[in-house]
Design a protein around this motif. Structure first.
Motif, PDB file in Angstrom:
ATOM      1  N   VAL A 154       0.815  -1.141   0.029  1.00 35.37           N
ATOM      2  CA  VAL A 154       0.245  -0.053   0.163  1.00 35.37           C
ATOM      3  C   VAL A 154       1.014   1.467   0.088  1.00 35.37           C
ATOM      4  CG1 VAL A 154      -1.797   1.276   1.280  1.00 35.37           C
ATOM      5  CG2 VAL A 154      -1.700  -1.197   1.342  1.00 35.37           C
ATOM      6  N   VAL A 155       0.592   2.097  -0.888  1.00 31.94           N
ATOM      7  CA  VAL A 155       1.626   3.102  -1.186  1.00 31.94           C
ATOM      8  C   VAL A 155       0.796   4.544  -0.667  1.00 31.94           C
ATOM      9  CG1 VAL A 155       2.992   4.427  -2.890  1.00 31.94           C
ATOM     10  CG2 VAL A 155       2.876   2.101  -3.031  1.00 31.94           C
ATOM     11  N   MET A 156       1.427   5.231   0.172  1.00 33.91           N
ATOM     12  CA  MET A 156       0.819   6.513   0.784  1.00 33.91           C
ATOM     13  C   MET A 156       1.663   7.874   0.600  1.00 33.91           C
ATOM     14  SD  MET A 156      -0.559   7.160   4.838  1.00 33.91           S
ATOM     15  CE  MET A 156       0.877   7.121   5.595  1.00 33.91           C
ATOM     16  N   LYS A 157       1.232   8.914  -0.064  1.00 31.98           N
ATOM     17  CA  LYS A 157       1.712   9.926  -0.371  1.00 31.98           C
ATOM     18  C   LYS A 157       0.939  11.167   0.505  1.00 31.98           C
ATOM     19  CE  LYS A 157       2.750   8.809  -5.013  1.00 31.98           C
ATOM     20  NZ  LYS A 157       2.471   9.019  -6.624  1.00 31.98           N
ATOM     21  N   VAL A 158       2.119  11.554   1.461  1.00 24.50           N
ATOM     22  CA  VAL A 158       1.516  12.495   2.423  1.00 24.50           C
ATOM     23  C   VAL A 158       2.591  13.512   2.809  1.00 24.50           C
ATOM     24  CG1 VAL A 158      -0.012  10.970   3.709  1.00 24.50           C
ATOM     25  CG2 VAL A 158       2.238  11.296   4.185  1.00 24.50           C
ATOM     26  N   TRP A 159       2.261  14.480   3.170  1.00 20.68           N
ATOM     27  CA  TRP A 159       3.284  15.513   4.058  1.00 20.68           C
ATOM     28  C   TRP A 159       3.495  15.235   5.444  1.00 20.68           C
ATOM     29  CZ3 TRP A 159       5.552  19.329   1.304  1.00 20.68           C
ATOM     30  CH2 TRP A 159       4.998  19.559   0.099  1.00 20.68           C
ATOM     31  N   ASN A 160       4.598  14.818   5.768  1.00 21.43           N
ATOM     32  CA  ASN A 160       5.115  14.302   7.019  1.00 21.43           C
ATOM     33  C   ASN A 160       4.378  15.148   8.275  1.00 21.43           C
ATOM     34  OD1 ASN A 160       6.432  11.954   6.352  1.00 21.43           O
ATOM     35  ND2 ASN A 160       8.523  13.068   6.160  1.00 21.43           N
ATOM     36  N   PRO A 161       4.101  14.632   9.296  1.00 19.62           N
ATOM     37  CA  PRO A 161       3.547  15.504  10.493  1.00 19.62           C
ATOM     38  C   PRO A 161       4.415  16.499  10.924  1.00 19.62           C
ATOM     39  CG  PRO A 161       3.697  13.007  11.202  1.00 19.62           C
ATOM     40  CD  PRO A 161       4.365  13.294   9.833  1.00 19.62           C
ATOM     41  N   ARG A 162       3.772  17.657  11.827  1.00 20.92           N
ATOM     42  CA  ARG A 162       4.532  18.667  12.215  1.00 20.92           C
ATOM     43  C   ARG A 162       5.550  18.244  13.262  1.00 20.92           C
ATOM     44  NH1 ARG A 162       2.065  24.260  12.677  1.00 20.92           N
ATOM     45  NH2 ARG A 162       0.775  22.873  11.237  1.00 20.92           N
ATOM     46  N   LYS A 163       4.813  17.312  14.163  1.00 20.90           N
ATOM     47  CA  LYS A 163       5.788  16.713  15.327  1.00 20.90           C
ATOM     48  C   LYS A 163       6.718  15.587  14.815  1.00 20.90           C
ATOM     49  CE  LYS A 163       2.186  18.237  18.372  1.00 20.90           C
ATOM     50  NZ  LYS A 163       1.072  18.078  19.357  1.00 20.90           N
ATOM     51  N   SER A 164       7.857  15.480  15.419  1.00 20.69           N
ATOM     52  CA  SER A 164       8.503  14.105  15.151  1.00 20.69           C
ATOM     53  C   SER A 164       8.148  13.204  16.293  1.00 20.69           C
ATOM     54  CB  SER A 164      10.100  14.480  15.544  1.00 20.69           C
ATOM     55  OG  SER A 164      10.282  15.020  16.872  1.00 20.69           O
ATOM     56  N   GLY A 165       8.472  11.939  15.853  1.00 25.32           N
ATOM     57  CA  GLY A 165       8.126  10.766  16.690  1.00 25.32           C
ATOM     58  C   GLY A 165       8.288   9.538  16.000  1.00 25.32           C
ATOM     59  N   MET A 166       7.929   8.374  16.666  1.00 25.03           N
ATOM     60  CA  MET A 166       7.837   6.954  16.262  1.00 25.03           C
ATOM     61  C   MET A 166       6.537   6.663  15.977  1.00 25.03           C
ATOM     62  SD  MET A 166       9.490   3.481  17.390  1.00 25.03           S
ATOM     63  CE  MET A 166       8.078   3.199  18.574  1.00 25.03           C
ATOM     64  N   PHE A 167       6.135   6.218  14.887  1.00 26.68           N
ATOM     65  CA  PHE A 167       4.672   5.939  14.716  1.00 26.68           C
ATOM     66  C   PHE A 167       4.545   4.585  14.307  1.00 26.68           C
ATOM     67  CE2 PHE A 167       5.557  10.377  13.547  1.00 26.68           C
ATOM     68  CZ  PHE A 167       4.402  10.863  14.432  1.00 26.68           C
ATOM     69  N   GLN A 168       3.534   3.951  14.899  1.00 18.80           N
ATOM     70  CA  GLN A 168       3.503   2.321  14.451  1.00 18.80           C
ATOM     71  C   GLN A 168       1.992   2.199  13.903  1.00 18.80           C
ATOM     72  OE1 GLN A 168       3.874   0.083  18.222  1.00 18.80           O
ATOM     73  NE2 GLN A 168       6.163  -0.181  17.664  1.00 18.80           N
ATOM     74  N   PHE A 169       1.979   1.599  12.601  1.00 21.91           N
ATOM     75  CA  PHE A 169       0.888   1.336  12.074  1.00 21.91           C
ATOM     76  C   PHE A 169       0.542  -0.046  12.038  1.00 21.91           C
ATOM     77  CE2 PHE A 169       2.386   5.262  10.527  1.00 21.91           C
ATOM     78  CZ  PHE A 169       1.455   5.978   9.851  1.00 21.91           C
ATOM     79  N   HIS A 170      -0.827  -0.490  12.550  1.00 21.84           N
ATOM     80  CA  HIS A 170      -1.031  -1.985  12.564  1.00 21.84           C
ATOM     81  C   HIS A 170      -1.991  -2.450  11.322  1.00 21.84           C
ATOM     82  CE1 HIS A 170       0.543  -1.642  16.740  1.00 21.84           C
ATOM     83  NE2 HIS A 170      -0.120  -0.618  16.959  1.00 21.84           N
TER      84      HIS A 170
END
Length: 193
Positions: A154-170
């Motif tokens: 699955v390919v997602m084109k977005v602008w990265n979030p303003r806040k930094s961090g580690m994100f887990q997608f389930h």
């Protein structure tokens, strides 16, 4: 006095050489850090390791805040035990990026490496639904994703979030059959600096 002067000059020369070496090392580290590929590192730490946790392969084109990025959520053959009729991706609520259905796609993918880039080989028709609160994406392929040796993404084109961090997608997959049940497939991890 002359002996002391030579000793001070020698000591001063050693300090200058040492500081130049340290600054060169730090500069080299900064250059290599910026040139490194975005994506999860070699080491991942979990506070409370879950025996059911399964890390899925992923790739993101940029890990800079507010930068345009392409996220690849890979589903390799070893991660698909049955065909996939519907794929649900749970997004953390603190991933504050605007996800639009028209910026999502499903494809047969080629995972890149040292010699070649990650890319889509063949587009697969699919419908996408993004929840109103941006915490889930439902993927409905036109044909179920088969159990074969190919890699899908699955390919997602977005602008990265303003806040930094580690994100887990389930990921949860619903298999075709008389009793379609959604089961946990694994988790994709992304970092934004």
């Amino acid at each position: 006095m002359i002996h002391l002067k030579k000793h001070i000059q020698k000591l001063f020369k050693g300090v200058i050489i040492s500081s130049l070496m340290i600054s060169a090392f730090l500069g080299l580290e900064e250059v290599t850090k910026k040139a490194s590929l975005a994506g999860p590192g070699m080491i991942e730490f979990q506070w409370d390791p879950d025996p059911n946790f399964k890390k899925l392969r992923s790739y993101q084109s940029s890990d800079e805040r507010l930068d345009r990025a392409i996220y690849y959520f890979f589903l390799r053959s070893s991660e698909r035990k049955t065909g996939i009729l519907k794929l649900s991706i749970k997004i953390p609520d603190y991933f504050e990026a605007k996800i639009k259905p028209e910026k999502l796609s499903l494809c047969q993918a080629k995972i890149g490496g040292w010699q070649e880039k990650t890319r889509c080989v063949k587009e697969i028709p699919a419908d996408f639904e993004v929840s109103e609160n941006q915490t889930s994406v439902e993927v409905y392929p036109a044909q179920p994703i088969p159990v074969d040796s190919k890699t899908y993404a699955v390919v997602m084109k977005v602008w990265n979030p303003r806040k930094s961090g580690m994100f887990q997608f389930h990921a949860y997959a619903q298999s075709p059959g008389a009793m379609p049940i959604s089961s946990y497939v694994g988790t994709w991890t992304f970092d934004v600096d």
